[in-house]
Design a protein around this motif. Sequence first.
Motif, PDB file in Angstrom:
ATOM      1  N   THR A   1      -8.629 -69.779 -21.320  1.00  0.00           N
ATOM      2  CA  THR A   1      -7.725 -70.899 -21.036  1.00  0.00           C
ATOM      3  C   THR A   1      -7.372 -71.636 -22.330  1.00  0.00           C
ATOM      4  O   THR A   1      -6.743 -72.685 -22.283  1.00  0.00           O
ATOM      5  CB  THR A   1      -8.397 -71.890 -20.063  1.00  0.00           C
ATOM      6  OG1 THR A   1      -9.624 -72.350 -20.650  1.00  0.00           O
ATOM      7  CG2 THR A   1      -8.672 -71.237 -18.722  1.00  0.00           C
ATOM      8  N   LYS A   2      -7.763 -71.070 -23.455  1.00  0.00           N
ATOM      9  CA  LYS A   2      -7.562 -71.727 -24.742  1.00  0.00           C
ATOM     10  C   LYS A   2      -6.252 -71.357 -25.417  1.00  0.00           C
ATOM     11  O   LYS A   2      -5.946 -71.859 -26.488  1.00  0.00           O
ATOM     12  CB  LYS A   2      -8.731 -71.422 -25.667  1.00  0.00           C
ATOM     13  CG  LYS A   2     -10.038 -71.940 -25.114  1.00  0.00           C
ATOM     14  CD  LYS A   2     -11.191 -71.634 -26.001  1.00  0.00           C
ATOM     15  CE  LYS A   2     -12.444 -72.149 -25.315  1.00  0.00           C
ATOM     16  NZ  LYS A   2     -13.587 -72.218 -26.139  1.00  0.00           N
TER      17      LYS A   2
ATOM     18  N   GLU B   1      -1.990 -70.982 -25.071  1.00  0.00           N
ATOM     19  CA  GLU B   1      -0.810 -71.377 -24.303  1.00  0.00           C
ATOM     20  C   GLU B   1      -0.115 -70.131 -23.775  1.00  0.00           C
ATOM     21  O   GLU B   1      -0.308 -69.027 -24.283  1.00  0.00           O
ATOM     22  CB  GLU B   1       0.156 -72.158 -25.187  1.00  0.00           C
ATOM     23  CG  GLU B   1      -0.375 -73.492 -25.655  1.00  0.00           C
ATOM     24  CD  GLU B   1       0.652 -74.247 -26.489  1.00  0.00           C
ATOM     25  OE1 GLU B   1       1.806 -73.794 -26.608  1.00  0.00           O
ATOM     26  OE2 GLU B   1       0.281 -75.292 -27.031  1.00  0.00           O
ATOM     27  N   VAL B   2       0.727 -70.342 -22.779  1.00  0.00           N
ATOM     28  CA  VAL B   2       1.474 -69.240 -22.165  1.00  0.00           C
ATOM     29  C   VAL B   2       2.269 -68.486 -23.225  1.00  0.00           C
ATOM     30  O   VAL B   2       2.234 -67.254 -23.290  1.00  0.00           O
ATOM     31  CB  VAL B   2       2.403 -69.759 -21.043  1.00  0.00           C
ATOM     32  CG1 VAL B   2       3.364 -68.682 -20.583  1.00  0.00           C
ATOM     33  CG2 VAL B   2       1.577 -70.277 -19.876  1.00  0.00           C
ATOM     34  N   LYS B   3       2.979 -69.225 -24.070  1.00  0.00           N
ATOM     35  CA  LYS B   3       3.823 -68.561 -25.069  1.00  0.00           C
ATOM     36  C   LYS B   3       2.999 -67.724 -26.042  1.00  0.00           C
ATOM     37  O   LYS B   3       3.437 -66.657 -26.462  1.00  0.00           O
ATOM     38  CB  LYS B   3       4.697 -69.569 -25.803  1.00  0.00           C
ATOM     39  CG  LYS B   3       3.946 -70.612 -26.577  1.00  0.00           C
ATOM     40  CD  LYS B   3       4.878 -71.653 -27.156  1.00  0.00           C
ATOM     41  CE  LYS B   3       4.076 -72.794 -27.753  1.00  0.00           C
ATOM     42  NZ  LYS B   3       4.928 -73.883 -28.175  1.00  0.00           N
TER      43      LYS B   3
ATOM     44  N   THR C   1      -0.286 -63.243 -17.183  1.00  0.00           N
ATOM     45  CA  THR C   1       0.183 -64.530 -17.693  1.00  0.00           C
ATOM     46  C   THR C   1       1.392 -65.015 -16.904  1.00  0.00           C
ATOM     47  O   THR C   1       1.473 -66.189 -16.526  1.00  0.00           O
ATOM     48  CB  THR C   1       0.509 -64.430 -19.197  1.00  0.00           C
ATOM     49  OG1 THR C   1      -0.656 -63.987 -19.887  1.00  0.00           O
ATOM     50  CG2 THR C   1       0.961 -65.764 -19.755  1.00  0.00           C
TER      51      THR C   1
ATOM     52  N   CYS D   1       2.099 -68.431 -13.974  1.00  0.00           N
ATOM     53  CA  CYS D   1       3.176 -69.425 -14.046  1.00  0.00           C
ATOM     54  C   CYS D   1       3.686 -69.638 -12.626  1.00  0.00           C
ATOM     55  O   CYS D   1       4.389 -68.787 -12.079  1.00  0.00           O
ATOM     56  CB  CYS D   1       4.298 -68.945 -14.961  1.00  0.00           C
ATOM     57  SG  CYS D   1       3.797 -68.777 -16.669  1.00  0.00           S
TER      58      CYS D   1
ATOM     59  N   THR E   1       7.426 -74.560 -16.030  1.00  0.00           N
ATOM     60  CA  THR E   1       6.567 -73.931 -17.048  1.00  0.00           C
ATOM     61  C   THR E   1       7.342 -72.861 -17.799  1.00  0.00           C
ATOM     62  O   THR E   1       7.264 -72.755 -19.026  1.00  0.00           O
ATOM     63  CB  THR E   1       5.321 -73.304 -16.396  1.00  0.00           C
ATOM     64  OG1 THR E   1       4.622 -74.308 -15.673  1.00  0.00           O
ATOM     65  CG2 THR E   1       4.410 -72.667 -17.423  1.00  0.00           C
TER      66      THR E   1
ATOM     67  N   THR F   1      11.341 -73.028 -27.689  1.00  0.00           N
ATOM     68  CA  THR F   1      10.349 -72.805 -28.734  1.00  0.00           C
ATOM     69  C   THR F   1      10.745 -71.630 -29.631  1.00  0.00           C
ATOM     70  O   THR F   1      11.307 -70.641 -29.156  1.00  0.00           O
ATOM     71  CB  THR F   1       8.953 -72.536 -28.131  1.00  0.00           C
ATOM     72  OG1 THR F   1       9.020 -71.361 -27.335  1.00  0.00           O
ATOM     73  CG2 THR F   1       8.484 -73.702 -27.280  1.00  0.00           C
TER      74      THR F   1
END
Length: 104
Positions: free
Chosen positions: A44-45, A47-49, A67, A71, A76, A83
């Motif tokens: 969980t450390k 990010e999705v990207k 992943t 979402c 999200t 980005t």
Amino acid sequence: LLNIVYPTSIDINLNTVNHILKLADKFQCQSVLDRAESYLMASTKFEVKAKLALAEQYRLDRLMDHTLALCTDIATLKALKPTPECEEFSDKTKAAICDRMMDL
């Protein structure tokens, strides 16, 4: 890398996963790639990207699917667009993100 191929007490963690992925990909060690992918799926450390970028770079299809499945709202996924990392995604990854948005 050798510590992963030849089991020792060394684990994949936040500080080592990027290096392990790079070496495992370079030396085509699928079992090491699989272990790193499993670590990323459970972590969980990240990010999705970041997970999507690693999944794409190292062709980790299970990580990509996992992943995107996590979402659960369009916001999200929409947040990924502005980005810089996401502008680098391949058309295949962008299509997977769009498909997930349509599923929601």
